[in-house]
Design a protein around this motif. Structure first.
Motif, PDB file in Angstrom:
ATOM      1  N   ARG A 292       0.753  -1.463  -0.028  1.00 53.70           N
ATOM      2  CA  ARG A 292       0.022  -0.357   0.334  1.00 53.70           C
ATOM      3  C   ARG A 292       0.438   1.003   0.126  1.00 53.70           C
ATOM      4  NH1 ARG A 292      -3.341  -3.575   4.206  1.00 53.70           N
ATOM      5  NH2 ARG A 292      -1.803  -1.581   5.706  1.00 53.70           N
ATOM      6  N   ALA A 293       2.106   0.716   0.576  1.00 52.31           N
ATOM      7  CA  ALA A 293       3.161   2.667   0.443  1.00 52.31           C
ATOM      8  C   ALA A 293       3.365   2.882  -1.089  1.00 52.31           C
ATOM      9  CB  ALA A 293       4.239   2.533   1.105  1.00 52.31           C
ATOM     10  N   TRP A 294       3.039   1.927  -2.365  1.00 52.85           N
ATOM     11  CA  TRP A 294       3.484   1.799  -3.611  1.00 52.85           C
ATOM     12  C   TRP A 294       2.986   0.904  -4.150  1.00 52.85           C
ATOM     13  CZ3 TRP A 294       7.911   6.011  -4.954  1.00 52.85           C
ATOM     14  CH2 TRP A 294       7.567   6.145  -6.149  1.00 52.85           C
ATOM     15  N   PRO A 295       2.125   0.884  -4.642  1.00 52.26           N
ATOM     16  CA  PRO A 295       0.875   0.079  -4.949  1.00 52.26           C
ATOM     17  C   PRO A 295       1.264  -0.444  -6.555  1.00 52.26           C
ATOM     18  CG  PRO A 295      -0.579   1.809  -4.700  1.00 52.26           C
ATOM     19  CD  PRO A 295       0.380   2.152  -3.525  1.00 52.26           C
ATOM     20  N   ILE A 296       0.680  -0.825  -7.314  1.00 49.33           N
ATOM     21  CA  ILE A 296       1.182  -1.091  -9.018  1.00 49.33           C
ATOM     22  C   ILE A 296       0.299   0.138  -9.182  1.00 49.33           C
ATOM     23  CG2 ILE A 296       0.930  -2.369 -11.195  1.00 49.33           C
ATOM     24  CD1 ILE A 296       2.676  -4.687  -8.938  1.00 49.33           C
ATOM     25  N   SER A 297      -1.178  -0.056  -9.083  1.00 48.82           N
ATOM     26  CA  SER A 297      -2.231   0.245  -9.486  1.00 48.82           C
ATOM     27  C   SER A 297      -3.076   1.672  -8.633  1.00 48.82           C
ATOM     28  CB  SER A 297      -3.359  -0.232  -9.768  1.00 48.82           C
ATOM     29  OG  SER A 297      -3.777  -1.061  -9.306  1.00 48.82           O
ATOM     30  N   SER A 298      -4.084   1.825  -9.600  1.00 49.79           N
ATOM     31  CA  SER A 298      -5.411   2.988  -8.568  1.00 49.79           C
ATOM     32  C   SER A 298      -6.376   2.390  -9.364  1.00 49.79           C
ATOM     33  CB  SER A 298      -5.241   4.278  -8.675  1.00 49.79           C
ATOM     34  OG  SER A 298      -3.683   4.661  -7.883  1.00 49.79           O
ATOM     35  N   LEU A 299      -7.699   3.326  -9.129  1.00 46.10           N
ATOM     36  CA  LEU A 299      -8.769   2.679  -9.032  1.00 46.10           C
ATOM     37  C   LEU A 299      -8.957   4.476  -9.868  1.00 46.10           C
ATOM     38  CD1 LEU A 299     -11.425   1.224 -10.159  1.00 46.10           C
ATOM     39  CD2 LEU A 299     -12.313   2.293  -7.837  1.00 46.10           C
ATOM     40  N   MET A 300      -9.346   4.415 -11.276  1.00 42.93           N
ATOM     41  CA  MET A 300     -10.324   5.566 -12.177  1.00 42.93           C
ATOM     42  C   MET A 300     -11.395   5.631 -12.445  1.00 42.93           C
ATOM     43  SD  MET A 300      -9.255   7.131 -16.174  1.00 42.93           S
ATOM     44  CE  MET A 300      -9.456   8.799 -15.988  1.00 42.93           C
ATOM     45  N   THR A 301     -12.128   6.463 -12.294  1.00 46.67           N
ATOM     46  CA  THR A 301     -13.880   6.605 -11.780  1.00 46.67           C
ATOM     47  C   THR A 301     -14.148   7.325 -12.944  1.00 46.67           C
ATOM     48  OG1 THR A 301     -14.018   7.877  -9.743  1.00 46.67           O
ATOM     49  CG2 THR A 301     -13.249   5.144  -9.887  1.00 46.67           C
ATOM     50  N   CYS A 302     -15.427   7.625 -13.377  1.00 47.02           N
ATOM     51  CA  CYS A 302     -15.816   8.501 -14.651  1.00 47.02           C
ATOM     52  C   CYS A 302     -17.133   7.714 -14.917  1.00 47.02           C
ATOM     53  CB  CYS A 302     -15.400   8.384 -15.572  1.00 47.02           C
ATOM     54  SG  CYS A 302     -13.076   8.400 -15.850  1.00 47.02           S
ATOM     55  N   THR A 303     -17.037   9.576 -14.524  1.00 43.40           N
ATOM     56  CA  THR A 303     -19.060   9.326 -14.963  1.00 43.40           C
ATOM     57  C   THR A 303     -19.404   9.484 -16.295  1.00 43.40           C
ATOM     58  OG1 THR A 303     -19.749  10.102 -12.783  1.00 43.40           O
ATOM     59  CG2 THR A 303     -21.600  10.371 -14.007  1.00 43.40           C
ATOM     60  N   ALA A 304     -20.100   8.872 -16.849  1.00 41.71           N
ATOM     61  CA  ALA A 304     -20.621   9.395 -18.299  1.00 41.71           C
ATOM     62  C   ALA A 304     -21.721  11.056 -18.451  1.00 41.71           C
ATOM     63  CB  ALA A 304     -20.937   8.812 -18.958  1.00 41.71           C
TER      64      ALA A 304
END
Length: 304
Positions: A292-304
């Motif tokens: 968690r200190a430097w994770p590989i990814s993040s979650l991107m959330t978008c609304t159309a």
């Protein structure tokens, strides 16, 4: 880079079912789906679907339609061949990657950035051990997956045909495959064109800037080189399978993804940190704290 997964084949399946970073990605995605209230009755699109793992998760959660799209003919062949994953269904594979339905529903899925909003979570998209279902729902195991409307299509995400409209799109490690800025923007435009107004995009995207400072080998992937070229650096990496599988992807910044989403017509763009499964005997809390200190990814959330 475009067709590299044709040669990776079954080693991608091995990585998905054994690598810790995949377990964290799955846990993160399930938390976001749970926060949205699940997928029951929704029309869903799974981009960069690989061998169909997340597509089947959507179907198991009760999606009215689950469409998996990948540019790799080999991945789509594997997706169609897997069908229901053995006798235990998707739940067996969720258990294998450590995917656990988050406690506390939407509250547990909240992170930094713009949180997703939606109806109170029903648990329809949450994972459960094989043969075990979220409370309040009829069993949604292997039998329902066989009956669900699952489709697989070989297609370039930057040039999607009109297949929707969809209520939800998921994209796990899709956008880092864009070879240049034009392709990146085309992917977002293509997805937006297939979503209803108000539809959601949930995307797992790599975090930039880690190499050479962070070693992700304990979590199932290794970055071996970073080449400055084109619109974004090219990262050369390996899935730490037996034997290792080489692959490449572009190191786009989160700002690049956000710019492309806004240009495509998405009304909101937000970010949530990667979430990790509960500690266990194989992966204790110190192990996940370091991740968690430097994770590989993040979650991107978008609304159309």
């Amino acid at each position: 880079m475009r067709f590299q997964y044709d040669s990776i084949g079954d080693r991608f399946v091995e990585s998905k079912t054994t690598a810790a970073f995949s377990a964290a990605d799955t846990h993160t995605l399930l938390g976001a789906l749970d926060a949205l209230g699940g997928v029951r009755g929704l029309d869903t699109l799974d981009l960069a679907c690989g061998y169909g793992y997340n597509t089947r998760l959507l179907a198991r959660g009760g999606a009215r339609r689950a469409v998996g799209v990948d540019i790799s003919e080999e991945m789509i062949r594997l997706a169609r061949a897997h069908g229901v994953i053995g006798g235990g269904g998707v739940g067996a594979l969720e258990a294998a990657v450590g995917a656990v339905r988050p406690a506390g529903g939407a509250a547990a899925a909240e992170g930094t950035g713009t949180a997703l909003s939606g109806p109170a979570p029903t648990g329809a998209a949450g994972a459960a051990p094989a043969g075990d279902e979220p409370a309040g729902h009829a069993p949604t195991g292997a039998a329902s997956i066989e009956a669900a409307s699952i489709e697989y299509l070989v297609a370039d995400a930057a040039k999607l045909p009109q297949m929707g409209p969809f209520d939800l799109a998921t994209a796990v490690y899709l956008f880092n495959q864009a070879a240049d800025r034009s392709s990146l923007h085309a992917m977002f435009r293509s997805i937006r064109a297939n979503l209803r107004d108000g539809g959601r995009l949930l995307a797992i995207v790599p975090n930039a800037g880690a190499f050479p400072h962070v070693d992700w080998s304990p979590y199932g992937v290794r970055i071996v080189d970073r080449v400055q070229e084109g619109d974004a650096p090219l990262l050369k990496a390996q899935f730490l399978t037996q034997p290792p599988a080489d692959f490449e992807f572009r190191e786009w910044a989160h700002a690049d993804f956000a710019e492309a989403a806004v240009e495509a017509g998405f009304s909101t763009v937000g970010w949530q940190p990667n979430r990790t499964p509960p500690a266990d005997g194989a992966r204790d809390e110190a192990y996940w704290t370091a991740y968690r200190a430097w994770p590989i990814s993040s979650l991107m959330t978008c609304t159309a």
